[in-house]
Scaffold this active site. Structure first.
Site, mmCIF file in Angstrom:
data_model
loop_
_atom_site.group_PDB
_atom_site.id
_atom_site.type_symbol
_atom_site.label_atom_id
_atom_site.label_comp_id
_atom_site.label_asym_id
_atom_site.label_seq_id
_atom_site.Cartn_x
_atom_site.Cartn_y
_atom_site.Cartn_z
ATOM 1 N N SER A 31 0.824 -1.214 0.000
ATOM 2 C CA SER A 31 0.000 0.000 0.000
ATOM 3 C C SER A 31 0.856 1.261 0.000
ATOM 4 O O SER A 31 2.012 1.258 0.443
ATOM 5 C CB SER A 31 -0.917 0.004 1.225
ATOM 6 O OG SER A 31 -1.672 -1.183 1.262
HETATM 7 N N1 SAM Z 1 -0.438 -5.118 4.098
HETATM 8 C C1 SAM Z 1 0.255 -5.416 2.867
HETATM 9 C C2 SAM Z 1 1.633 -4.854 2.807
HETATM 10 O O1 SAM Z 1 2.056 -4.169 3.740
HETATM 11 O O2 SAM Z 1 2.323 -5.155 1.818
HETATM 12 C C3 SAM Z 1 -0.523 -4.998 1.645
HETATM 13 C C4 SAM Z 1 -1.658 -5.873 1.409
HETATM 14 S S1 SAM Z 1 -2.303 -6.009 -0.208
HETATM 15 C C5 SAM Z 1 -2.936 -4.394 -0.487
HETATM 16 C C6 SAM Z 1 -3.721 -7.013 0.213
HETATM 17 C C7 SAM Z 1 -3.386 -8.424 0.607
HETATM 18 O O3 SAM Z 1 -4.557 -9.026 1.133
HETATM 19 C C8 SAM Z 1 -2.945 -9.292 -0.560
HETATM 20 O O4 SAM Z 1 -1.699 -9.859 -0.294
HETATM 21 C C9 SAM Z 1 -4.047 -10.342 -0.648
HETATM 22 O O5 SAM Z 1 -3.599 -11.612 -1.070
HETATM 23 C C10 SAM Z 1 -4.537 -10.374 0.785
HETATM 24 N N2 SAM Z 1 -5.875 -10.933 0.967
HETATM 25 C C11 SAM Z 1 -7.001 -10.749 0.238
HETATM 26 N N3 SAM Z 1 -8.029 -11.439 0.763
HETATM 27 C C12 SAM Z 1 -7.551 -12.067 1.870
HETATM 28 C C13 SAM Z 1 -8.117 -12.936 2.844
HETATM 29 N N4 SAM Z 1 -9.405 -13.297 2.822
HETATM 30 N N5 SAM Z 1 -7.336 -13.395 3.839
HETATM 31 C C14 SAM Z 1 -6.020 -13.052 3.901
HETATM 32 N N6 SAM Z 1 -5.416 -12.254 3.007
HETATM 33 C C15 SAM Z 1 -6.170 -11.757 2.003
#
Ligand code: SAM
Length: 218
Positions: free
Chosen positions: A61
């Site tokens: 992000s």
């Molecule tokens: N917090 C992260 C960072 O610092 O890099 C950025 C996160 S990215 C915007 C969103 C993440 O949420 C992705 O890696 C995606 O695979 C994960 N995601 C989506 N749905 C999810 C779920 N139900 N459970 C766990 N992770 C999930």
């Protein structure tokens, strides 16, 4: 430009200038080496004012979004926090400096394993990585002082709100697949209270209480 200087500029020009005030958040953002959470070919862009790709169709992000979401958790240092969406691990590393225990859930195994490896290498010892559907939360470790969801939900998952301590905060982007509003949800003694923060755009939260793989609301 040296990464350390880039971080200082990031804090001044992207965070303080947009109203981030929590000193511990600003200090964590100035100290965590964001470029280490990004592929080598993208490193010179690590402190840019935007989200960046991290593989598997996912993103790290924008620094401002990490800061405002962390500020909304209102951490004092002794909390147990849950993050949904480990991604690169950058947000978990920020949380690791501001809370005592961090649990982070990622549904995409290669991202989870890579982040876990990085936490070990960099000495982030209070972070536990779990590979599962984060929309279910982590009932075996609940209740939490703070829950942060770093992917976009169609609505506030009740499963997560129920895993907050009284006084606990849930920070989550909610809206359509393509644009959302960031919410802070508090579990107060008299029930759940919700306040809106800012507009944002996140990749979708995919899971039982999120979006379906094909984009449908579950
Ligand atoms: N917090 C992260 C960072 O610092 O890099 C950025 C996160 S990215 C915007 C969103 C993440 O949420 C992705 O890696 C995606 O695979 C994960 N995601 C989506 N749905 C999810 C779920 N139900 N459970 C766990 N992770 C999930």
């Amino acid at each position: 430009m040296a990464f350390e200087l880039e971080r200082k500029l990031m804090v001044e020009q992207q965070l303080k200038s947009r109203g981030i005030k929590d000193k511990s958040v600003l200090t964590a953002m100035e100290n965590v080496e964001r470029h280490l959470f990004i592929g080598e070919h993208m490193r010179e862009r690590a402190y840019d004012d935007c989200a960046l790709p991290i593989g598997e169709g996912q993103t790290i992000s924008q620094p401002y979004m990490v800061a405002i979401m962390t500020e909304l958790l209102e951490l004092k240092g002794n909390e147990k926090v849950l993050e949904i969406g480990t991604g690169s691990g950058y947000q978990s590393a920020i949380l690791s400096r501001l809370a005592s225990e961090v649990y982070t859930i990622e549904r995409i195994k290669p991202l989870a394993l890579k982040a876990e490896d990085l936490f070990k290498k960099l000495g982030y010892a209070n972070i536990r990585v779990v590979i599962s559907d984060g929309t279910l939360g982590l009932p075996e470790q609940a209740p939490f002082d703070g829950i942060i969801v770093t992917a976009a939900a169609p609505e506030i998952p009740e499963t997560l709100a129920r895993q907050l301590k009284i006084g606990g905060r849930l920070v989550i982007p909610v809206g359509s697949r393509y644009s959302q509003i960031l919410y802070q949800v508090k579990n107060t003694p008299s029930g759940i209270s919700t306040s809106m923060s800012t507009y944002c755009v996140f990749v979708p939260l995919i899971g039982e209480y999120g979006w379906g793989e094909a984009g449908e609301e579950q």
